[in-house]
Design an enzyme around this catalytic site. Structure first.
Site, mmCIF file in Angstrom:
data_model
loop_
_atom_site.group_PDB
_atom_site.id
_atom_site.type_symbol
_atom_site.label_atom_id
_atom_site.label_comp_id
_atom_site.label_asym_id
_atom_site.label_seq_id
_atom_site.Cartn_x
_atom_site.Cartn_y
_atom_site.Cartn_z
ATOM 1 N N LEU A 101 0.828 -1.211 0.000
ATOM 2 C CA LEU A 101 0.000 0.000 0.000
ATOM 3 C C LEU A 101 0.857 1.254 0.000
ATOM 4 O O LEU A 101 0.431 2.322 -0.417
ATOM 5 C CB LEU A 101 -0.891 0.021 1.254
ATOM 6 C CG LEU A 101 -1.957 -1.057 1.346
ATOM 7 C CD1 LEU A 101 -2.547 -1.103 2.754
ATOM 8 C CD2 LEU A 101 -3.056 -0.792 0.326
ATOM 9 N N ASP A 227 4.204 14.403 14.759
ATOM 10 C CA ASP A 227 4.491 14.048 13.363
ATOM 11 C C ASP A 227 3.268 14.269 12.485
ATOM 12 O O ASP A 227 2.926 13.434 11.651
ATOM 13 C CB ASP A 227 4.971 12.595 13.295
ATOM 14 C CG ASP A 227 5.834 12.340 12.062
ATOM 15 O OD1 ASP A 227 6.292 13.330 11.446
ATOM 16 O OD2 ASP A 227 6.037 11.172 11.708
HETATM 17 N N1 ATP Z 1 -3.999 1.687 7.755
HETATM 18 C C1 ATP Z 1 -3.698 1.934 6.488
HETATM 19 N N2 ATP Z 1 -4.608 1.721 5.510
HETATM 20 C C2 ATP Z 1 -4.320 1.998 4.216
HETATM 21 N N3 ATP Z 1 -3.143 2.485 3.798
HETATM 22 C C3 ATP Z 1 -2.188 2.711 4.713
HETATM 23 C C4 ATP Z 1 -2.401 2.446 6.098
HETATM 24 N N4 ATP Z 1 -1.277 2.788 6.770
HETATM 25 C C5 ATP Z 1 -0.409 3.241 5.853
HETATM 26 N N5 ATP Z 1 -0.929 3.196 4.614
HETATM 27 C C6 ATP Z 1 -0.270 3.597 3.353
HETATM 28 O O1 ATP Z 1 1.102 3.341 3.442
HETATM 29 C C7 ATP Z 1 1.853 4.541 3.241
HETATM 30 C C8 ATP Z 1 3.112 4.485 4.071
HETATM 31 O O2 ATP Z 1 2.770 4.690 5.423
HETATM 32 P P1 ATP Z 1 3.849 4.914 6.546
HETATM 33 O O3 ATP Z 1 3.107 5.408 7.736
HETATM 34 O O4 ATP Z 1 4.655 3.686 6.723
HETATM 35 O O5 ATP Z 1 4.853 5.990 5.988
HETATM 36 P P2 ATP Z 1 4.699 7.545 5.719
HETATM 37 O O6 ATP Z 1 3.677 8.107 6.676
HETATM 38 O O7 ATP Z 1 4.432 7.762 4.268
HETATM 39 O O8 ATP Z 1 6.131 8.100 6.068
HETATM 40 P P3 ATP Z 1 6.815 8.228 7.492
HETATM 41 O O9 ATP Z 1 7.481 6.936 7.774
HETATM 42 O O10 ATP Z 1 7.768 9.341 7.351
HETATM 43 O O11 ATP Z 1 5.727 8.498 8.501
HETATM 44 C C9 ATP Z 1 0.894 5.663 3.609
HETATM 45 O O12 ATP Z 1 1.234 6.866 2.994
HETATM 46 C C10 ATP Z 1 -0.437 5.109 3.136
HETATM 47 O O13 ATP Z 1 -0.591 5.379 1.750
#
Ligand code: ATP
Ligand code: MG
Length: 428
Positions: A101, A227
């Site tokens: 995702l 954050d």
């Molecule tokens: N619960 C969820 N349901 C659907 N998609 C999700 C979910 N959690 C994360 N994602 C997807 O995965 C991506 C990556 O999430 P993640 O929180 O790992 O990193 P980030 O927020 O982009 O960066 P950082 O690590 O700097 O916070 C998100 O931008 C979103 O598109």
């Protein structure tokens, strides 16, 4: 604030509240205390390498960032499921690349399916859809954030916080299992899609995210999120916003203390200037970050964008000149909206962003005040495109040969298609 909808439970040190029906896994119900110990060498690596470290590494050790948090007063137990690695491997089809995702500093996020009651994997498309976040083997943000995430999200309940369903801790493996958020992140909708996010959805998302922050700030023992950014705002099918990623969250100041001192972490472009300079953290640091996101929502521009001409790369610095002047707001609004936004809504949002971004943290509003300002903006119908219609007939009027006025304005989009068109519009 929506206090009734959320609930707080005791934030204890380490990960508690894990539940597992299977007796064979009982011993794993509570994560061993040793797993929470972060040795100094690993800590230094994390601080130096993380893309979210905002102060020079040599300053990092000067600030005291106590990872231990005092317990909260009220106790509303929240049961987290503890998954085995094999269960999550099966739930995500062996972590198939096409089920990814997204990817963040923590690692990849996979789509998966589990049975409704328990931790067993389900067939794709059946049971409950989940998002499984796996810590990279050399995860820079690491175990410390994993623990904070389980600690905070495992025990905080609110419609505007993403639901943590469970976790997996096995040898070096660290995974988190969340409710699946159908529409992904706000970042995707604002910056990666060709279809612009309608104004009404933008307001709904800003309000939902503001309620999430207000809930954190107003609990019996405040939590500072630290954050707040568009990639951490996830959206369900109805565009309800939920905050995710509590890896950097921190207990707020207690008693008569005005701030907590921490090492500076966060994301460039979103962190409050006084926090970056001094390491003094208050809930007003989150309010500043909220102001940055509000600007991104308003403009459709990223908080930091190296691809733009110099002078426009830092959104806050660039936007300040327009925010203070009502006549210049047109230049600020995301042009992809093609004037399909409420004029009054844009004015209020701009003023709110301006206040949230005040250099003096004390002058920034509280998140409760932010919620109060945003709530009525959902019902505004004074579309900018309608004011064009009422003005342009005069501007564009040409006399036909027979002397009757002729309209030369031809709007690119039908008002009927407007996301704000409820049939009640009137020009002001
Ligand atoms: N619960 C969820 N349901 C659907 N998609 C999700 C979910 N959690 C994360 N994602 C997807 O995965 C991506 C990556 O999430 P993640 O929180 O790992 O990193 P980030 O927020 O982009 O960066 P950082 O690590 O700097 O916070 C998100 O931008 C979103 O598109
Ligand atoms: Mg994230």
């Amino acid at each position: 604030m929506d206090k009734k909808c959320g609930c707080w439970s005791v934030l204890k040190r380490g990960v508690r509240g894990a539940c597992k029906s299977s007796a064979s896994k009982d011993s794993a119900n509570t994560i061993p205390r040793t797993s929470l110990v972060y040795d100094a060498a690993t800590e230094t690596r994390y601080l130096n390498a993380s893309n979210r470290e905002l102060c020079p590494p040599n300053e990092a050790h000067l600030s005291s960032d106590n990872p231990e948090r005092p317990p909260l007063e009220s106790e509303v137990p929240r049961q987290l499921l503890q998954f085995t690695f094999q269960e999550l491997k099966a739930a995500t089809g062996n972590f198939r690349p096409d089920s990814i995702l997204g990817e963040g500093g923590f690692g990849y996020v996979f789509k998966g399916w589990i049975e409704e009651n328990g931790t067993a994997p389900a067939k794709p498309g059946s049971g409950v859809t989940v998002a499984v976040k796996s810590l990279k083997p050399d995860g820079l943000q690491g175990h410390r954030e994993w623990v904070a995430e389980v600690d905070f999200l495992g025990q905080l309940h609110h419609p505007n916080l993403v639901k943590l369903i469970g976790y997996c801790i096995e040898d070096d493996q660290r995974l988190l299992v969340y409710e699946f958020m159908t529409r992904g992140s706000l970042e995707n909708h604002l910056f990666k899609r060709t279809i612009p996010l309608p104004w009404s959805n933008r307001i709904k998302i800003a309000l939902g995210a503001a309620k999430g922050l207000a809930f954190l700030h107003n609990g019996p023992e405040p939590v500072i999120y630290r954050d707040f950014k568009t990639s951490n705002i996830l959206l369900d099918s109805e565009y309800n916003a939920k905050l995710s990623d509590f890896g950097l969250a921190k207990a707020g100041p207690q008693g008569d203390k005005t701030h907590v001192s921490t090492r500076v972490v966060g994301t460039y472009g979103y962190a409050a200037p006084e926090y970056v300079m001094t390491g003094h953290l208050t809930s007003k640091s989150d309010v500043y970050s909220f102001g940055v996101v509000l600007l991104e929502i308003l403009t459709g521009r990223r908080s930091m964008d190296k691809k733009r001409p110099s002078g426009q790369q830092n959104l806050v610095a660039w936007a300040r000149q327009f925010l203070a002047d009502k006549r210049k707001l047109d230049l600020l609004v995301d042009h992809r909206l093609e004037r399909q936004y409420s004029i009054k809504g844009v004015q209020k949002v701009s003023q709110l962003a301006y206040n949230c971004l005040s250099k003096d943290p004390k002058s920034r509003p509280t998140m409760d005040e932010v919620v109060r300002v945003l709530t009525p903006l959902q019902d505004l119908n004074d579309l900018a495109i309608l004011s064009c219609h009422s003005r342009l007939p005069q501007q564009g009027r040409r006399k036909k040969k027979d002397g009757t006025p002729q309209l030369t304005y031809n709007p690119s989009k039908s008002i009927r298609d407007s996301p704000l068109n409820t049939g009640r519009q009137h020009c002001r």
